[in-house]
Design a protein around this motif. Sequence first.
Motif, PDB file in Angstrom:
ATOM      1  N   LEU A  74      64.575 -43.129  63.508  1.00 36.47           N
ATOM      2  CA  LEU A  74      63.911 -42.351  62.457  1.00 36.47           C
ATOM      3  C   LEU A  74      62.917 -41.364  63.070  1.00 36.47           C
ATOM      4  CD1 LEU A  74      63.272 -45.078  59.722  1.00 36.47           C
ATOM      5  CD2 LEU A  74      64.740 -43.060  59.496  1.00 36.47           C
ATOM      6  N   LEU A  75      62.266 -41.793  64.156  1.00 39.24           N
ATOM      7  CA  LEU A  75      61.349 -40.898  64.858  1.00 39.24           C
ATOM      8  C   LEU A  75      62.119 -39.731  65.486  1.00 39.24           C
ATOM      9  CD1 LEU A  75      58.561 -40.186  65.984  1.00 39.24           C
ATOM     10  CD2 LEU A  75      59.002 -41.734  67.888  1.00 39.24           C
ATOM     11  N   ILE A  76      63.262 -40.024  66.104  1.00 37.15           N
ATOM     12  CA  ILE A  76      64.097 -38.972  66.680  1.00 37.15           C
ATOM     13  C   ILE A  76      64.558 -38.012  65.594  1.00 37.15           C
ATOM     14  CG2 ILE A  76      66.323 -38.516  67.804  1.00 37.15           C
ATOM     15  CD1 ILE A  76      65.948 -41.186  69.311  1.00 37.15           C
ATOM     16  N   CYS A  77      65.054 -38.571  64.483  1.00 34.85           N
ATOM     17  CA  CYS A  77      65.520 -37.763  63.361  1.00 34.85           C
ATOM     18  C   CYS A  77      64.398 -36.889  62.807  1.00 34.85           C
ATOM     19  CB  CYS A  77      66.063 -38.683  62.269  1.00 34.85           C
ATOM     20  SG  CYS A  77      66.593 -37.824  60.773  1.00 34.85           S
ATOM     21  N   ASP A  78      63.217 -37.455  62.690  1.00 32.99           N
ATOM     22  CA  ASP A  78      62.072 -36.717  62.166  1.00 32.99           C
ATOM     23  C   ASP A  78      61.724 -35.550  63.092  1.00 32.99           C
ATOM     24  OD1 ASP A  78      60.443 -37.131  59.752  1.00 32.99           O
ATOM     25  OD2 ASP A  78      58.745 -37.091  61.144  1.00 32.99           O
ATOM     26  N   ASN A  79      61.777 -35.787  64.400  1.00 34.74           N
ATOM     27  CA  ASN A  79      61.508 -34.726  65.369  1.00 34.74           C
ATOM     28  C   ASN A  79      62.552 -33.613  65.303  1.00 34.74           C
ATOM     29  OD1 ASN A  79      59.245 -36.026  66.247  1.00 34.74           O
ATOM     30  ND2 ASN A  79      60.135 -36.809  68.128  1.00 34.74           N
ATOM     31  N   LEU A  80      63.791 -33.987  64.982  1.00 34.65           N
ATOM     32  CA  LEU A  80      64.864 -33.004  64.857  1.00 34.65           C
ATOM     33  C   LEU A  80      64.860 -32.309  63.498  1.00 34.65           C
ATOM     34  CD1 LEU A  80      67.818 -35.001  66.496  1.00 34.65           C
ATOM     35  CD2 LEU A  80      66.529 -33.121  67.496  1.00 34.65           C
ATOM     36  N   LYS A  81      64.007 -32.785  62.598  1.00 35.20           N
ATOM     37  CA  LYS A  81      63.893 -32.232  61.239  1.00 35.20           C
ATOM     38  C   LYS A  81      65.220 -32.313  60.484  1.00 35.20           C
ATOM     39  CE  LYS A  81      60.068 -29.171  62.532  1.00 35.20           C
ATOM     40  NZ  LYS A  81      59.078 -30.199  62.216  1.00 35.20           N
ATOM     41  N   MET A  82      65.862 -33.473  60.615  1.00 37.48           N
ATOM     42  CA  MET A  82      67.105 -33.737  59.896  1.00 37.48           C
ATOM     43  C   MET A  82      66.859 -34.760  58.796  1.00 37.48           C
ATOM     44  SD  MET A  82      69.912 -33.773  62.971  1.00 37.48           S
ATOM     45  CE  MET A  82      70.163 -32.334  64.001  1.00 37.48           C
ATOM     46  N   ILE A  83      67.882 -35.029  58.027  1.00 40.69           N
ATOM     47  CA  ILE A  83      67.788 -35.985  56.913  1.00 40.69           C
ATOM     48  C   ILE A  83      68.388 -37.318  57.371  1.00 40.69           C
ATOM     49  CG2 ILE A  83      68.470 -36.490  54.543  1.00 40.69           C
ATOM     50  CD1 ILE A  83      68.822 -33.403  54.205  1.00 40.69           C
ATOM     51  N   PRO A  84      67.599 -38.401  57.381  1.00 37.04           N
ATOM     52  CA  PRO A  84      68.129 -39.685  57.874  1.00 37.04           C
ATOM     53  C   PRO A  84      68.937 -40.429  56.815  1.00 37.04           C
ATOM     54  CG  PRO A  84      65.845 -39.945  57.232  1.00 37.04           C
ATOM     55  CD  PRO A  84      66.167 -38.484  57.020  1.00 37.04           C
ATOM     56  N   VAL A  85      69.972 -41.085  57.270  1.00 38.97           N
ATOM     57  CA  VAL A  85      70.768 -41.982  56.427  1.00 38.97           C
ATOM     58  C   VAL A  85      71.143 -43.176  57.286  1.00 38.97           C
ATOM     59  CG1 VAL A  85      72.829 -42.255  55.029  1.00 38.97           C
ATOM     60  CG2 VAL A  85      71.703 -40.031  55.129  1.00 38.97           C
ATOM     61  N   ILE A  86      70.925 -44.377  56.784  1.00 35.80           N
ATOM     62  CA  ILE A  86      71.244 -45.578  57.562  1.00 35.80           C
ATOM     63  C   ILE A  86      72.554 -46.166  57.074  1.00 35.80           C
ATOM     64  CG2 ILE A  86      70.475 -47.892  58.220  1.00 35.80           C
ATOM     65  CD1 ILE A  86      67.595 -46.860  57.910  1.00 35.80           C
ATOM     66  N   ASP A  87      73.511 -46.274  57.967  1.00 33.10           N
ATOM     67  CA  ASP A  87      74.835 -46.788  57.625  1.00 33.10           C
ATOM     68  C   ASP A  87      75.069 -48.129  58.310  1.00 33.10           C
ATOM     69  OD1 ASP A  87      77.434 -47.319  57.015  1.00 33.10           O
ATOM     70  OD2 ASP A  87      78.249 -45.428  57.764  1.00 33.10           O
ATOM     71  N   MET A  88      74.820 -49.194  57.571  1.00 25.72           N
ATOM     72  CA  MET A  88      75.154 -50.542  58.031  1.00 25.72           C
ATOM     73  C   MET A  88      76.239 -51.137  57.147  1.00 25.72           C
ATOM     74  SD  MET A  88      71.463 -52.093  59.221  1.00 25.72           S
ATOM     75  CE  MET A  88      70.557 -51.345  60.600  1.00 25.72           C
ATOM     76  N   GLU A  89      77.050 -50.229  56.582  1.00 27.88           N
ATOM     77  CA  GLU A  89      78.221 -50.625  55.811  1.00 27.88           C
ATOM     78  C   GLU A  89      79.487 -50.374  56.628  1.00 27.88           C
ATOM     79  OE1 GLU A  89      80.614 -49.124  51.829  1.00 27.88           O
ATOM     80  OE2 GLU A  89      78.417 -49.105  51.803  1.00 27.88           O
ATOM     81  N   ASN A  90      79.648 -49.150  57.096  1.00 26.33           N
ATOM     82  CA  ASN A  90      80.794 -48.829  57.955  1.00 26.33           C
ATOM     83  C   ASN A  90      80.568 -49.293  59.386  1.00 26.33           C
ATOM     84  OD1 ASN A  90      82.387 -47.197  55.961  1.00 26.33           O
ATOM     85  ND2 ASN A  90      80.502 -45.991  55.970  1.00 26.33           N
ATOM     86  N   PHE A  91      79.294 -49.421  59.780  1.00 24.65           N
ATOM     87  CA  PHE A  91      78.911 -49.951  61.095  1.00 24.65           C
ATOM     88  C   PHE A  91      78.135 -51.237  60.841  1.00 24.65           C
ATOM     89  CE2 PHE A  91      79.096 -45.326  61.331  1.00 24.65           C
ATOM     90  CZ  PHE A  91      79.963 -45.130  62.381  1.00 24.65           C
ATOM     91  N   GLN A  92      78.843 -52.366  60.820  1.00 26.61           N
ATOM     92  CA  GLN A  92      78.250 -53.608  60.331  1.00 26.61           C
ATOM     93  C   GLN A  92      77.465 -54.349  61.402  1.00 26.61           C
ATOM     94  OE1 GLN A  92      80.984 -56.061  58.141  1.00 26.61           O
ATOM     95  NE2 GLN A  92      81.245 -54.511  56.557  1.00 26.61           N
ATOM     96  N   THR A  93      76.444 -55.081  60.946  1.00 24.78           N
ATOM     97  CA  THR A  93      75.606 -55.904  61.808  1.00 24.78           C
ATOM     98  C   THR A  93      75.936 -57.381  61.578  1.00 24.78           C
ATOM     99  OG1 THR A  93      73.797 -56.246  60.230  1.00 24.78           O
ATOM    100  CG2 THR A  93      73.794 -54.177  61.484  1.00 24.78           C
TER     101      THR A  93
END
Length: 358
Positions: A74-93
């Motif tokens: 999220l910190l990396i995404c924030d620095n890149l000024k992009m919109i974060p989305v967390i996908d733990m559905e298609n990439f399961q834990t």
Amino acid sequence: MFLNYIRKKLYANLTLARQSWKTKNNNFYNYQFKHLNLEYRNYGNSNPTKYFYIIRRAPGAGFFSNLNFVIHHLLICDNLKMIPVIDMENFQTFYNCKDKILGTFNSWNYYFKPVSKYTLEEVYKSKNVIICDNRTSQKGFSNLNFSSEFKYFNGFEFLDHRHKRILKKYIKINDDIIAEAENIYKKFKKEKILGICFRGSDQKKSAYQPYTPTEKQMIYATNLLIKKYNFKKIYLCTEDNDYLNFYKKKYNNVLFNSQSIRTTDKKDLFDSKEKYHRYKIGRGNLVDMLVLSKTNFLLFASSNIPSAAIFFSNYKIPKAVIENGMKGNIFISQFSWYLRKNLPSFLGGFRNKIKEIK
């Protein structure tokens, strides 16, 4: 101070100007994060002016290892000024269940609110999508990780004010989980309480992991701290049922989360056919962490749960750590804890010793 502000702004603009993607091999390049393998994808024509950053980790690791990973990305995404989305559905834990929970297969949403207003369905129809690397630091166990900007991924104890800002901006725990933790906290909030967190079960045999304390060390440390600081109650966090019963027999003022999933070193914690078992493991971990973050003092061996509690807490919690060192490879780790548990300290056994950090 004004000149420093201008320098930072210029550097930020320079950094953003030096990001690009190569459609031939779908690599995304950014000067600030050039060591990461960020992937560029075009899934359609939706949202042509927006850039989405998909955070995925599969299969991942423990609950708070995954959360640490998410905070960092999220910190990396924030620095890149992009919109974060967390996908733990298609990439399961390890925490995903076969059936929907709260109407979703995305295990992030079992425990936390979405980090943006965009759904996975919408993102996977969009024109500009960046998929995060499955790591955040230099590849392997390079010593550079500890001297670089990315040292903070090696554990919650390395996170700083930047991550606190990310926590406040993006990480919102679901209301029902906060309410469950508050109901436990109400039982002791007017009393002086010692929070204790000891891993057991598989931690006794896991390779390249800290040696968990023995019962003898636990009692020594607990008695020492109760006598020194006059704690009235104990809040115990452990996934080891034997450790829980041990503390209940020794002390009559032990509080614990009765909903947490527990096991012993004879059975893997995730080994169950119960429908929502994996979800309950993660939920119990999160509730325990929130309660520990409200205690007056923490006693623990190296683990992400107490480290996360310290990070989430609104105040600096005094703490004491039992440090037994690290286990070796997968062969040695199968018996070394059991052997050293029964040896005297001068022959390699564990010492009755704590390290206080105020």
